[in-house]
Design an enzyme around this catalytic site. Sequence first.
Site, PDB file in Angstrom:
ATOM      1  N   ASP A  51      74.497 107.585  53.235  1.00 42.97           N
ATOM      2  CA  ASP A  51      74.172 108.985  52.457  1.00 42.97           C
ATOM      3  C   ASP A  51      74.885 109.508  50.869  1.00 42.97           C
ATOM      4  OD1 ASP A  51      72.653 111.535  54.022  1.00 42.97           O
ATOM      5  OD2 ASP A  51      74.927 111.915  52.898  1.00 42.97           O
ATOM      6  N   TYR A  56      73.878 115.406  44.103  1.00 45.73           N
ATOM      7  CA  TYR A  56      75.431 114.946  44.312  1.00 45.73           C
ATOM      8  C   TYR A  56      74.500 114.249  42.946  1.00 45.73           C
ATOM      9  CZ  TYR A  56      75.568 114.997  49.673  1.00 45.73           C
ATOM     10  OH  TYR A  56      75.577 115.107  50.884  1.00 45.73           O
ATOM     11  N   LYS A  82      68.321 113.183  50.457  1.00 39.98           N
ATOM     12  CA  LYS A  82      67.610 114.727  51.317  1.00 39.98           C
ATOM     13  C   LYS A  82      66.766 115.054  50.057  1.00 39.98           C
ATOM     14  CE  LYS A  82      71.904 114.898  52.796  1.00 39.98           C
ATOM     15  NZ  LYS A  82      72.663 113.681  52.318  1.00 39.98           N
ATOM     16  N   GLY A 232      82.060 116.316  56.651  1.00 38.56           N
ATOM     17  CA  GLY A 232      83.101 117.231  57.391  1.00 38.56           C
ATOM     18  C   GLY A 232      83.996 117.726  58.385  1.00 38.56           C
ATOM     19  N   ASN A 235      87.155 120.144  57.750  1.00 36.39           N
ATOM     20  CA  ASN A 235      86.858 121.171  57.370  1.00 36.39           C
ATOM     21  C   ASN A 235      87.202 121.819  55.624  1.00 36.39           C
ATOM     22  OD1 ASN A 235      87.562 122.106  60.367  1.00 36.39           O
ATOM     23  ND2 ASN A 235      85.472 122.797  59.286  1.00 36.39           N
ATOM     24  N   SER A 236      86.836 120.332  55.129  1.00 34.47           N
ATOM     25  CA  SER A 236      87.110 120.837  53.059  1.00 34.47           C
ATOM     26  C   SER A 236      88.405 119.734  53.042  1.00 34.47           C
ATOM     27  CB  SER A 236      87.214 122.122  53.236  1.00 34.47           C
ATOM     28  OG  SER A 236      85.680 122.234  53.207  1.00 34.47           O
ATOM     29  N   ILE A 238      92.160 120.254  54.899  1.00 30.91           N
ATOM     30  CA  ILE A 238      92.521 121.320  55.721  1.00 30.91           C
ATOM     31  C   ILE A 238      93.294 119.815  57.120  1.00 30.91           C
ATOM     32  CG2 ILE A 238      91.764 122.969  57.256  1.00 30.91           C
ATOM     33  CD1 ILE A 238      94.388 124.699  56.743  1.00 30.91           C
TER      34      ILE A 238
END
Length: 332
Positions: A51, A56, A82, A232, A235-236, A238
Site C-alpha cells: 500500500d 507519502y 490513494k 497503526g 498507535n504511533s 507506544i
Amino acid sequence: MEKRRIGQTALEVTEVSFGGAALGGLYRACSREAAMETLQGAWDAGLRYFDTAPFYGFGLSERRFGDFLRYKPRDSYVLSTKVGRLFRPVPDDQVPDHSYVDPLPFALDYDYSYDGIMRSVEFSYARLGLNRIDILFVHDIGAYTHGIEKTKLHFRDLMDGGLKALEELKRTGVISAYGLGVNEVQICLDVMRRAPLDCILLASRYSLLDRSAEAELLPLCRAQQTSLVIGGVFNSGILATGPVQGAHFDYRPASHDVLDRVGAMERIAAEGGYPLAAAAFQFPLHEAAVATVLTGTAKLANLTRNLELLDIDVPETEYAKYRPYTLVQELV
C-alpha cells in the site's frame, strides 16, 4: 503466508502487508537503497500486498514501489494507492511541511470530486510506471484531517461525483476495489450509510489500545461484507515501546492517562509471558472482517522484528484482560 479476501471481490491479500509512508520519508529521510532493501525483505518474507499513496513523500513512495514491483509477476501481488490529493510543482522553498523529509518538490490541493479522482489515479499510474492498480482508497477525508466545516464540502464532492468515478474505474477494470483510507470511524459510517465499499484502510482505531471501530463500524462491515485493512497497530509507537519517556500516541506525545493505560497493559503482557507488541500486532487478525494488518518501516531490521512478533504465542483469551484499559476516540 495466509491470505484473506477483500470484500466480495476476487482479490486476496496476505494477512500481513507492507505500507509505504516511511519509504516516502515520513519523519526521517529514507534513501532509495534503504527503500529497496526493505521492500525486498517484505517480499522475501512472503508479503504480497503493498500500500502506498501520492501523499507519502509527495510522490516519492509511489515511484519507489513502482520501481520495485515493475519486474515482479503482476498476478503475484496486490497494490493499493490513494486519491483525494492532487500535486503541483513548486519552487524548493515553497514545498509545504507535512512531516516528510526530502519529499519531491510539490504542493498539494485536496480534491474529492469526479474529475479530481480521475486525475489523481492517472497521475498515480504515471508515477508508479505500472499498468494496474488493484485498490484505490479515498485518502484522509473526514474531520480528523479537515475539520468539520471543510469535511462537509469534501463529503459532498465525494457523494456527488467522487464515488461515481470510483465505481466507473472499477466497472471498466481500471481498478478492482475501492474504499476509504482514514484515521477515524465516523466518516466511514457516514459513507457506508450512503454507498457500499469494498474495503477500508483504518489506521489506529482498531487496536489493542483504541477500539473505536468496535461498537458500530465492525458490525456494519460484517453486514455489508466490507473488509478492513488495519494500520497503526502500535498507535504511533507506544504499544511497541511501552510507556517510556517520549512515547507517542496518535502522532503526538502520549498523555499521562495513555501512559498509565499502557503501563497496565504492559504488566498484563509480562504476566502472560509475551511482549505487549506481539499482542498488539496480532490483535486485529482475530476479527473476521479484518483482511490484513499493515506494517510500515524504512528499515529492514524493524520489519524483521515486527514479523517475528507473529511467531510469539498470545492466547486469544488474553485479549479480554486488556479491555478495561482500552479507550475510544471522540473527535471534538
